[in-house]
Design a protein around this motif. Structure first.
Motif, PDB file in Angstrom:
ATOM      1  N   UNK A  17     -10.243   8.222   2.604  1.00 37.61           N
ATOM      2  CA  UNK A  17     -10.282   8.766   1.257  1.00 37.61           C
ATOM      3  C   UNK A  17     -10.851  10.187   1.293  1.00 37.61           C
ATOM      4  N   UNK A  18     -11.929  10.359   2.026  1.00 37.82           N
ATOM      5  CA  UNK A  18     -12.557  11.676   2.158  1.00 37.82           C
ATOM      6  C   UNK A  18     -11.600  12.664   2.826  1.00 37.82           C
ATOM      7  N   UNK A  19     -10.918  12.221   3.896  1.00 32.63           N
ATOM      8  CA  UNK A  19      -9.972  13.100   4.592  1.00 32.63           C
ATOM      9  C   UNK A  19      -8.870  13.575   3.652  1.00 32.63           C
ATOM     10  N   UNK A  20      -8.283  12.652   2.904  1.00 32.10           N
ATOM     11  CA  UNK A  20      -7.193  13.010   1.993  1.00 32.10           C
ATOM     12  C   UNK A  20      -7.688  13.917   0.873  1.00 32.10           C
ATOM     13  N   UNK A  21      -8.887  13.642   0.382  1.00 30.28           N
ATOM     14  CA  UNK A  21      -9.457  14.469  -0.684  1.00 30.28           C
ATOM     15  C   UNK A  21      -9.688  15.892  -0.188  1.00 30.28           C
ATOM     16  N   UNK A  22     -10.264  16.032   0.995  1.00 27.59           N
ATOM     17  CA  UNK A  22     -10.527  17.365   1.528  1.00 27.59           C
ATOM     18  C   UNK A  22      -9.241  18.110   1.878  1.00 27.59           C
ATOM     19  N   UNK A  23      -8.262  17.392   2.419  1.00 21.35           N
ATOM     20  CA  UNK A  23      -6.978  18.028   2.740  1.00 21.35           C
ATOM     21  C   UNK A  23      -6.322  18.570   1.473  1.00 21.35           C
ATOM     22  N   UNK A  24      -6.472  17.846   0.384  1.00 22.24           N
ATOM     23  CA  UNK A  24      -5.909  18.294  -0.886  1.00 22.24           C
ATOM     24  C   UNK A  24      -6.803  19.261  -1.643  1.00 22.24           C
ATOM     25  N   UNK A  25      -7.950  19.608  -1.029  1.00 25.99           N
ATOM     26  CA  UNK A  25      -8.916  20.524  -1.643  1.00 25.99           C
ATOM     27  C   UNK A  25      -9.338  20.064  -3.036  1.00 25.99           C
ATOM     28  N   UNK A  26      -9.663  18.781  -3.101  1.00 27.73           N
ATOM     29  CA  UNK A  26     -10.072  18.161  -4.360  1.00 27.73           C
ATOM     30  C   UNK A  26     -11.555  17.811  -4.253  1.00 27.73           C
ATOM     31  N   UNK A  27     -12.338  18.213  -5.224  1.00 29.55           N
ATOM     32  CA  UNK A  27     -13.759  17.858  -5.228  1.00 29.55           C
ATOM     33  C   UNK A  27     -13.906  16.404  -5.663  1.00 29.55           C
ATOM     34  N   UNK A  28     -15.059  15.831  -5.385  1.00 32.69           N
ATOM     35  CA  UNK A  28     -15.323  14.468  -5.831  1.00 32.69           C
ATOM     36  C   UNK A  28     -15.254  14.373  -7.352  1.00 32.69           C
ATOM     37  N   UNK A  29     -15.746  15.384  -8.042  1.00 38.03           N
ATOM     38  CA  UNK A  29     -15.692  15.389  -9.518  1.00 38.03           C
ATOM     39  C   UNK A  29     -14.256  15.436 -10.012  1.00 38.03           C
ATOM     40  N   UNK A  30     -13.428  16.273  -9.370  1.00 39.43           N
ATOM     41  CA  UNK A  30     -12.019  16.355  -9.759  1.00 39.43           C
ATOM     42  C   UNK A  30     -11.296  15.041  -9.483  1.00 39.43           C
ATOM     43  N   UNK A  31     -11.611  14.413  -8.359  1.00 40.23           N
ATOM     44  CA  UNK A  31     -10.989  13.126  -8.047  1.00 40.23           C
ATOM     45  C   UNK A  31     -11.384  12.081  -9.086  1.00 40.23           C
ATOM     46  N   UNK A  32     -12.649  12.071  -9.471  1.00 40.68           N
ATOM     47  CA  UNK A  32     -13.109  11.140 -10.513  1.00 40.68           C
ATOM     48  C   UNK A  32     -12.348  11.382 -11.810  1.00 40.68           C
ATOM     49  N   UNK A  33     -12.150  12.651 -12.174  1.00 36.68           N
ATOM     50  CA  UNK A  33     -11.418  12.982 -13.399  1.00 36.68           C
ATOM     51  C   UNK A  33      -9.964  12.512 -13.306  1.00 36.68           C
ATOM     52  N   UNK A  34      -9.340  12.692 -12.149  1.00 41.30           N
ATOM     53  CA  UNK A  34      -7.945  12.254 -11.967  1.00 41.30           C
ATOM     54  C   UNK A  34      -7.843  10.730 -12.038  1.00 41.30           C
ATOM     55  N   UNK A  35      -8.822  10.058 -11.480  1.00 41.82           N
ATOM     56  CA  UNK A  35      -8.840   8.596 -11.549  1.00 41.82           C
ATOM     57  C   UNK A  35      -8.976   8.143 -12.995  1.00 41.82           C
ATOM     58  N   UNK A  36      -9.837   8.805 -13.751  1.00 41.36           N
ATOM     59  CA  UNK A  36     -10.040   8.455 -15.147  1.00 41.36           C
ATOM     60  C   UNK A  36      -8.778   8.707 -15.960  1.00 41.36           C
ATOM     61  N   UNK A  37      -8.037   9.752 -15.611  1.00 44.49           N
ATOM     62  CA  UNK A  37      -6.758  10.030 -16.277  1.00 44.49           C
ATOM     63  C   UNK A  37      -5.771   8.883 -16.060  1.00 44.49           C
ATOM     64  N   UNK A  38      -5.893   8.218 -14.909  1.00 48.78           N
ATOM     65  CA  UNK A  38      -5.017   7.084 -14.580  1.00 48.78           C
ATOM     66  C   UNK A  38      -5.558   5.756 -15.104  1.00 48.78           C
ATOM     67  N   UNK A  39      -6.684   5.795 -15.824  1.00 47.22           N
ATOM     68  CA  UNK A  39      -7.204   4.585 -16.440  1.00 47.22           C
ATOM     69  C   UNK A  39      -8.311   3.882 -15.680  1.00 47.22           C
ATOM     70  N   UNK A  40      -8.813   4.488 -14.597  1.00 51.31           N
ATOM     71  CA  UNK A  40      -9.885   3.884 -13.809  1.00 51.31           C
ATOM     72  C   UNK A  40     -11.170   4.665 -14.071  1.00 51.31           C
TER      73      UNK A  40
END
Length: 83
Positions: A17-40
Motif C-alpha cells: 500500500x505504501x509503495x503504491x501510494x508513494x509511486x503515485x505521489x499521494x500523501x496519506x491525507x490525500x489517500x484518506x480523502x480519496x477513500x472517503x470519496x469512495x464511501x470508506x
C-alpha cells in the motif's frame, strides 16, 4: 476476540500500500480523502498504522484501496515486494 498477527504484523498489504501510494505521489491525507470519496471512512492515522502493520484491514477497505491506487487486490496481498 483473539487478535492474530502474521510475521509480527496485522496485515499483508501495508508495505505494498505504501509503495503504491508513494509511486503515485499521494500523501496519506490525500489517500484518506480519496477513500472517503469512495464511501470508506478512514483517517490519515489509520493509513499510517496500516502501512506499518499495526492495524487490520477489512476486505472492503482492501478493495477500495486497490481501486483508488490503481492496483489489484492480488498485488496488494502478494508478499513479493517488487512493483
Amino acid at each position: 476476540m483473539k487478535i492474530y498477527d502474521y510475521n509480527g504484523k496485522k496485515n499483508l498489504c501495508g508495505e505494498k500500500l505504501r509503495m503504491a501510494r508513494l509511486k503515485g505521489r499521494i500523501s496519506q491525507s490525500d489517500l484518506a480523502a480519496r477513500m472517503q470519496t469512495e464511501g470508506v471512512t478512514i483517517e490519515r492515522d489509520s493509513i499510517s498504522r496500516i502501512e506499518i502493520g499495526t492495524r487490520f484491514v477489512t476486505d472492503y477497505e482492501l478493495k477500495i484501496f486497490a481501486k483508488v491506487l490503481g492496483v489489484s487486490v492480488d498485488w496488494l496481498l502478494d508478499e513479493n515486494i517488487s512493483y
